[in-house]
Design a protein around this motif. Structure first.
Motif, short mmCIF file in Angstrom:
data_model
loop_
_atom_site.label_atom_id
_atom_site.label_comp_id
_atom_site.label_asym_id
_atom_site.label_seq_id
_atom_site.Cartn_x
_atom_site.Cartn_y
_atom_site.Cartn_z
N GLY A 204 151.76 24.00 -28.15
CA GLY A 204 150.70 23.39 -28.94
C GLY A 204 151.00 23.40 -30.43
N ASP A 205 150.30 22.54 -31.16
CA ASP A 205 150.45 22.46 -32.61
C ASP A 205 149.40 23.35 -33.30
OD1 ASP A 205 152.40 20.53 -32.17
OD2 ASP A 205 150.96 18.87 -32.35
N ILE A 206 149.69 23.70 -34.53
CA ILE A 206 148.71 24.39 -35.36
C ILE A 206 148.39 23.49 -36.54
CG2 ILE A 206 148.25 26.38 -36.85
CD1 ILE A 206 150.01 28.06 -35.08
N LYS A 207 147.13 23.09 -36.64
CA LYS A 207 146.69 22.24 -37.73
C LYS A 207 145.61 22.97 -38.51
CE LYS A 207 144.70 17.74 -38.92
NZ LYS A 207 144.15 16.46 -38.43
N ILE A 208 145.90 23.31 -39.75
CA ILE A 208 144.98 24.02 -40.62
C ILE A 208 144.50 23.04 -41.68
CG2 ILE A 208 144.69 25.96 -42.21
CD1 ILE A 208 146.98 27.35 -40.70
N GLY A 209 143.19 22.86 -41.79
CA GLY A 209 142.63 21.85 -42.68
C GLY A 209 142.67 22.23 -44.15
N GLU A 210 141.78 21.63 -44.93
CA GLU A 210 141.75 21.83 -46.37
C GLU A 210 140.81 22.96 -46.76
OE1 GLU A 210 140.66 18.11 -48.09
OE2 GLU A 210 142.44 17.05 -47.33
N HIS A 211 141.14 23.64 -47.86
CA HIS A 211 140.27 24.68 -48.44
C HIS A 211 139.97 25.81 -47.47
CE1 HIS A 211 139.39 22.34 -52.12
NE2 HIS A 211 139.43 21.29 -51.32
N CYS A 212 140.90 26.13 -46.61
CA CYS A 212 140.72 27.26 -45.69
C CYS A 212 141.26 28.54 -46.35
CB CYS A 212 141.46 27.00 -44.37
SG CYS A 212 140.81 25.62 -43.43
N TYR A 213 140.70 29.68 -45.95
CA TYR A 213 141.16 30.98 -46.45
C TYR A 213 141.47 31.87 -45.26
CZ TYR A 213 139.61 29.62 -51.10
OH TYR A 213 139.47 28.97 -52.30
N ILE A 214 142.73 32.24 -45.13
CA ILE A 214 143.16 33.12 -44.05
C ILE A 214 143.62 34.42 -44.70
CG2 ILE A 214 144.68 33.42 -42.07
CD1 ILE A 214 144.83 30.40 -41.82
N ASN A 215 142.86 35.45 -44.49
CA ASN A 215 143.06 36.70 -45.21
C ASN A 215 144.14 37.57 -44.57
OD1 ASN A 215 141.07 37.15 -47.57
ND2 ASN A 215 139.86 36.07 -46.02
N PRO A 216 144.53 38.66 -45.25
CA PRO A 216 145.67 39.46 -44.79
C PRO A 216 145.54 39.97 -43.36
CG PRO A 216 145.12 40.04 -47.05
CD PRO A 216 144.04 39.11 -46.57
N HIS A 217 146.73 40.11 -42.74
CA HIS A 217 146.89 40.72 -41.42
C HIS A 217 146.25 39.91 -40.29
CE1 HIS A 217 148.59 44.29 -43.29
NE2 HIS A 217 147.58 44.30 -44.13
N CYS A 218 146.09 38.60 -40.51
CA CYS A 218 145.67 37.72 -39.42
C CYS A 218 146.90 37.20 -38.68
CB CYS A 218 144.85 36.54 -39.95
SG CYS A 218 143.22 36.99 -40.55
N THR A 219 146.73 36.92 -37.38
CA THR A 219 147.82 36.39 -36.56
C THR A 219 147.36 35.14 -35.84
OG1 THR A 219 148.74 38.60 -36.24
CG2 THR A 219 149.46 36.88 -34.73
N LEU A 220 148.13 34.07 -35.93
CA LEU A 220 147.84 32.84 -35.23
C LEU A 220 149.02 32.52 -34.32
CD1 LEU A 220 146.10 32.72 -37.94
CD2 LEU A 220 146.14 30.23 -37.64
N PHE A 221 148.78 32.49 -32.99
CA PHE A 221 149.79 32.08 -32.03
C PHE A 221 149.54 30.62 -31.67
CE2 PHE A 221 149.24 36.70 -30.96
CZ PHE A 221 150.47 37.11 -31.43
N SER A 222 150.59 29.82 -31.67
CA SER A 222 150.39 28.39 -31.42
C SER A 222 149.84 28.12 -30.02
CB SER A 222 151.70 27.63 -31.63
OG SER A 222 152.69 28.08 -30.72
N GLY A 223 150.39 28.80 -29.00
CA GLY A 223 149.89 28.67 -27.63
C GLY A 223 149.63 27.24 -27.24
N ASN A 224 148.39 26.98 -26.83
CA ASN A 224 147.99 25.64 -26.40
C ASN A 224 147.37 24.82 -27.53
OD1 ASN A 224 148.72 25.99 -23.57
ND2 ASN A 224 147.05 27.50 -23.54
N GLY A 225 147.54 25.30 -28.74
CA GLY A 225 147.11 24.52 -29.91
C GLY A 225 145.93 25.13 -30.64
#
Length: 673
Positions: free
Chosen positions: A285-306
């Motif tokens: 899957g794809d990872i699409k992050i939009g505009e003006h988002c804030y992802i703070n320290p020590h977060c994890t995003l796995f692409s997986g199924n999108g």
């Protein structure tokens, strides 16, 4: 105020400018000016900055390169100023030498530079001729970055970027930065200009990724200096990763490449902080992050199924988004070898969602617009818009109040209208008009737009406006193909008002720097006020003080009708000293061309006849009286007075006492003229 020591190119100051009389600089500036690059504009301080930084950069190893040359003015000045050092360096000059191609311009840039199309023309042979005496200077024709393969040097001490568009400038910065020596200088000509805010945002993000910041200069330029390179833990795939130029990704974040073709997109103005991990695993899957988002320290995003994040998504520290699950159906085989469970649709998080700290979002989660996820929650299903969920597994625990629901798309908030419109009608007064616009640019309050309507001027008004628009994107310029008369020009201009307040500034008037700061708070704090005005100083063409407008009014708030009587006594307020509420203006019928040369006074008096108004006893504007003023004599002024009085007589709610007072005052004014 002391006389300015420097007043050009959008910069006015009383500071020391002794360098202007330095013979070496004067010679260098004259050499650059002779190329014709600046179309007659005076840009001494910008040239001084370029020469100063180039000279110091040349104390380092490496060569020089300029991306965006036009006719070579800056480069020629540098060659003259640094004549002793330049012989040991190579200087590359990259440009199409025929203007800015539409292919590299965004829609906004294309509209902005439409006025500049006459400034650029075929000039390659002229540049070759200018630099033919310098064997170490290499004009290279073509687009950046394609022409970099013609640049032999791989080490630079000085980089000058001036291409007037984000796409080319960021391509140049990305290519050249790794080739710059420690202590090298990257000079950004467009960085500080209002019209180039996209470049500023892009270079701010570019610098932040490298642990740096851009030095903003009052000349409109920006400066980046190369320090010892730091390691960067962002692992960037050769393909599949798109980071908007205005996004920020910490150098301590980790983005791991995909081997299955997953695409990662990070939108404009999004910020990804330290120790965030974005990893392609568990699916394609794809990872699409939009505009003006804030992802703070020590977060994890796995692409997986999108994963799809909307705009303005807030993710607190320690969160995990994992749209994938290990298969575990067989006890005979280790789970690592069983692959992954079928997709449940990935993770979708809509606009304006807040996810609390240490939450986990699993495959199949769909979180609606405006929702809130409590800290420590595990979400695996559908969350409705504006709902509050929490727990393990998460469940509905509340609703956000209705008064905070969004009535418009969030992205529309970025395009909100300014609070104030400044209107300048003009005809054949290019230099006066330039000063009028300059007085708006000096305001401490900045939430305004300025609209200039040119009544088919035959002087150099259009060229002056092109220069001004290059400085500030809040300026709009419209030109009539033929002269439609002064009042027609005013009327067409006033129809363009689309803000809460407006002020009419004729092309021979000036706002003082504190105009908005003085007047606007009274209107904002008192919604009933239809108008607030201050004192306009009346000056002659030599700057001598002749009087004030208004001439004899006590400061304070005036009730309906009372203000109209007071403001017509003796010298009435000037339109350039008054900020008017647009709703009140439209409510009394707007602009009446029949009032001719008192049309501005006509609408001001009608507003004061129907609404409370306020007078603030502070100088806020200047009116320059000269032989060509439209209001120079009573013959021009009196005919419209009859229309003004007719308009007042037809207004409901205006008392007889107030009407008589206004009539007597205006007739007395006419008699004095």
């Amino acid at each position: 105020m002391s006389e300015y020591s420097y007043n050009q190119d959008g910069l006015s100051t009383t500071h020391n400018t002794g360098w202007l009389s330095d013979p070496r600089f004067a010679t260098a500036y004259a050499a650059g000016e002779a190329t014709g690059s600046w179309s007659g504009a005076a840009i001494h301080w910008r040239v001084h900055v370029a020469c100063w930084f180039a000279e110091r950069a040349m104390q380092r190893e490496g060569d020089l390169i300029e991306c965006g040359v036009n006719r070579g003015g800056i480069a020629r000045s540098i060659l003259s100023y640094c004549s002793e050092q330049i012989s040991a360096k190579r200087f590359y000059l990259l440009d199409p030498y025929e203007g800015i191609p539409n292919s590299v311009l965004s829609e906004r840039e294309r509209a902005h530079f439409e006025l500049f199309k006459d400034y650029y023309s075929e000039c390659y042979q002229a540049v070759v001729q200018t630099f033919k005496a310098f064997p170490n200077v290499y004009p290279i024709r073509g687009l950046v970055p394609e022409t970099f393969n013609q640049v032999e040097s791989k080490q630079f001490c000085f980089v000058h970027i001036d291409m007037n568009n984000v796409k080319s400038e960021m391509a140049a910065a990305e290519y050249l930065w790794p080739l710059m020596v420690d202590g090298g200088v990257m000079l950004l000509d467009d960085y500080g200009w209002q019209a180039c805010r996209d470049q500023r945002d892009a270079f701010d993000a570019f610098a932040a990724k490298r642990g740096l910041s851009v030095l903003s200069l009052p000349t409109g330029q920006g400066v980046l200096m190369k320090s010892e390179a730091k390691s960067n833990s962002i692992s960037v795939p050769h393909n599949g990763l798109t980071i908007h130029p205005t996004a920020y990704v910490s150098e301590n974040a980790v983005i791991q490449p995909s081997v299955k073709g997953s695409l990662f997109t990070i939108g404009a103005h999004t910020q990804i902080y330290d120790f965030v991990v974005i990893k392609a695993v568990g699916g394609s899957g794809d990872i699409k992050i939009g505009e003006h988002c804030y992802i703070n320290p020590h977060c994890t995003l796995f692409s997986g199924n999108g994963i799809t994040l909307g705009n303005y998504v807030l993710i607190a520290p320690g969160c995990t988004i994992a749209p994938t699950n290990h298969a575990f159906l067989s006890r005979q085989e280790v789970m690592r070898h069983q692959g992954f469970m079928p997709s449940k649709g990935g993770v979708v998080i809509e606009d304006d969602v807040w996810i609390g700290a240490n939450s986990t979002i699993l495959d199949g989660a769909h979180i609606g617009q405006g929702a809130v996820i409590a800290a420590g929650s595990v979400v695996r299903g559908e969350v409705g818009s504006f709902e509050i969920w929490g727990g393990v597994p998460a469940r509905l625990i509340g609703q956000r109040p209705k008064d905070v629901e969004l009535d418009v798309k969030l992205t529309d908030q970025e395009n909100k209208k300014p609070l104030v419109t400044v209107l300048i009608p003009t005809f054949n007064r290019a230099e006066m008009m330039k000063a009028a616009v300059g007085s708006v640019l000096t305001q401490t309050f900045t939430d305004w737009q300025l609209i200039v309507s040119d009544n088919a001027s035959t002087d150099h008004t259009r060229e002056v406006m092109a220069e001004l628009i290059a400085q500030d994107s809040r300026i709009q310029y419209f030109r009539h193909d033929e002269n439609i008369g002064m009042l027609g020009n005013w009327e067409s201009l006033i129809k363009r008002i689309d803000t809460k307040y407006f002020v009419v500034l004729t092309d021979d008037d000036l706002l003082l720097p504190g105009f908005f700061a003085t007047i606007l708070p009274h209107l904002e704090n008192d919604p009933e006020l239809g108008m607030c005005f201050g004192t306009t100083a009346i000056l002659d063409a030599d700057g001598r003080h002749l009087g004030n407008a208004p001439a004899a009014i006590k400061p304070g708030r005036y009730s309906v009708g009372e203000g109209a009587v007071e403001m017509t006594y003796r010298q009435h307020p000037a339109s350039n000293g008054a900020l008017t509420r647009t709703a009140a203006f439209l409510g009394v019928g707007g602009f009446d061309v029949r009032a001719q040369y008192v049309a501005d006074l006509d609408f001001m008096v009608r507003v004061a006849a129907c609404c409370p108004v306020m007078y603030v006893d502070h100088y806020v504007a200047c009116h320059i009286q000269h032989a060509n003023n439209a209001f120079a004599n009573a013959t021009a002024w009196y005919p419209g007075l009859t229309v003004l009085l007719e308009n007042l007589q037809s207004m409901k709610g205006l008392s007889r006492q107030h009407l008589e007072g206004i009539t007597n005052n205006l007739q007395a004014q006419a008699g004095r003229r």
